[in-house]
Every structure is written in C-alpha cells, then in structure tokens.
Design an enzyme around this catalytic site. Sequence first.
Site, short mmCIF file in Angstrom:
data_model
loop_
_atom_site.label_atom_id
_atom_site.label_comp_id
_atom_site.label_asym_id
_atom_site.label_seq_id
_atom_site.Cartn_x
_atom_site.Cartn_y
_atom_site.Cartn_z
CE LYS A 74 -23.93 -32.86 3.72
NZ LYS A 74 -24.92 -31.82 4.09
CG ASP A 140 -26.62 -44.23 3.84
OD1 ASP A 140 -26.23 -44.15 2.66
OD2 ASP A 140 -27.51 -43.49 4.30
CB ILE A 141 -29.24 -46.73 1.61
CG1 ILE A 141 -30.42 -47.47 0.95
CG2 ILE A 141 -29.19 -45.28 1.18
CD1 ILE A 141 -31.78 -46.98 1.42
CB ILE A 142 -27.16 -49.98 -2.74
CG1 ILE A 142 -25.70 -49.98 -2.27
CG2 ILE A 142 -27.23 -50.12 -4.26
CD1 ILE A 142 -24.82 -48.94 -2.92
CG ASP A 143 -32.92 -45.97 -4.30
OD1 ASP A 143 -33.58 -46.85 -4.88
OD2 ASP A 143 -33.44 -44.94 -3.83
CB THR A 144 -31.13 -46.94 -8.99
OG1 THR A 144 -30.02 -46.03 -9.02
CG2 THR A 144 -32.42 -46.18 -8.68
CE LYS A 171 -35.10 -47.22 -0.48
NZ LYS A 171 -35.55 -45.79 -0.57
CG PHE A 192 -38.17 -41.25 2.49
CD1 PHE A 192 -37.37 -40.81 1.46
CD2 PHE A 192 -38.06 -40.61 3.72
CE1 PHE A 192 -36.49 -39.75 1.63
CE2 PHE A 192 -37.18 -39.56 3.90
CZ PHE A 192 -36.40 -39.13 2.85
#
Length: 217
Positions: A74, A140-144, A171, A192
């Site tokens: 989403k 929207d965001i790349i974490d791991t 991130k 966060f």
Amino acid sequence: MATVSEDIRKKCLVIPDNSGYDTNMFTIPVKYADYLKSILIPNGLVKDRTQKLAVDILSSVPDAKSLVVLCVLKGGYKFCSELVDAMERYVCSCEINMSLKVEFIRLKSYHNVSSTGEVEVIGISDLSHLEGKDILIVEDIIDTGRTMTKALKLLSEYSPNSVQCASLLLKRTDKSCGYVPEFIGFSCPDEFVLGYVSITTNSSETYPHRNNQRRRY
C-alpha cells in the site's frame, strides 16, 4: 549504526542521524500531534527529489518505447503517483516517444514455520506479459531489502528487457542484506517513520511530510 557507502551518497540525499525540523514550524494533523518527534523531510523537498528521480529514470532507458511501472501497495501509491506524473510531464515537455503503463502489485513474503523464503507478486495474474518489457518497481521505503531482492529474482524469470527499482527512502539499518535500488530519494536513519502514506492496522492515510515518530502505534 549503519554507514552510508559512497555509491549510495551518489544516488540520493542523506538525512543525518538525529536530524529533523521542529513540528511547530509545520501544519500537523491534531490526531498525530502527540506522536511526532520531528519533521524528517519537508514536503517540498520530497517533491523536488521526486521530479529529479523522474528525469534520472527516463534518462536511464533512452531507447525504450514503453515503461511498465509496478507500484508496490500500500505504501508506494502516493510516491508512485507523483513520480509518474513527473515522468509524464518530462516526456511531454521533451517530446519523448514513450508510453507509461502503471500496474499495482503487492509483495507477499512467507515467514511462517513452513516458509520457503519465497515472495509472491499479487495483483498480476500472468507475469509472462512482462517478457521483453522495461520495468520500474516503485516502493516508498526499502528496509532490509530482502523482500525486494526475492521479488527481483522472481521477475527475472520472465525475461524482461530490464528491471529497475525506485524507492523514496532507503533506511540505514544493520539488518540490510546489502540491496541498493537504482534510484533513491533519501537515505534515512533507522527510525520508525511515517509520511506520504502511513499504514496502521491495514488502513492507509495520506500525509504530506515524512516524519520521525516518537512512539509506535
């Protein structure tokens, strides 16, 4: 604390750790006022970076006649919408012969006791139509980075001409698998954050800024 490589610095704006703007300098929805520590990235800066990413993306596929944009839901829909709008404006202003087709997907990763570590692409019933196409995945965001890495491996099995990824945020986390998207808006601290789309208990709400959040929901 994860460091920022030279490769990443060349691709994006780096938001330093422990940075942010006073929330009193911005219009904040009342229901979020007690949960926001600071404004991490003002809305205007997000829009400027989005426009530059649009130019960079189109410049990377100069011979393509069409580009298939896979928007990851989403969280990615707001960023994807503005990115595609910026690309369309650039295509028109430069009279580039290219069409943009947007499709919406979800990436489902399996992590239960019977996990195979695989990722399912939900939203496209037949991935074979991607054969020979130039593809841009928008997050929207790349974490791991683990889910995206597996998704890219899956898509490569359908022989697209090219597959690239654009993410508004990357991130900085020690949990990263090392994956770095081709196009990045900002490198952000391992905190966060909520922003263009905040997701809480399966509901999505549009919000203009990217923020550090004081407490998790």
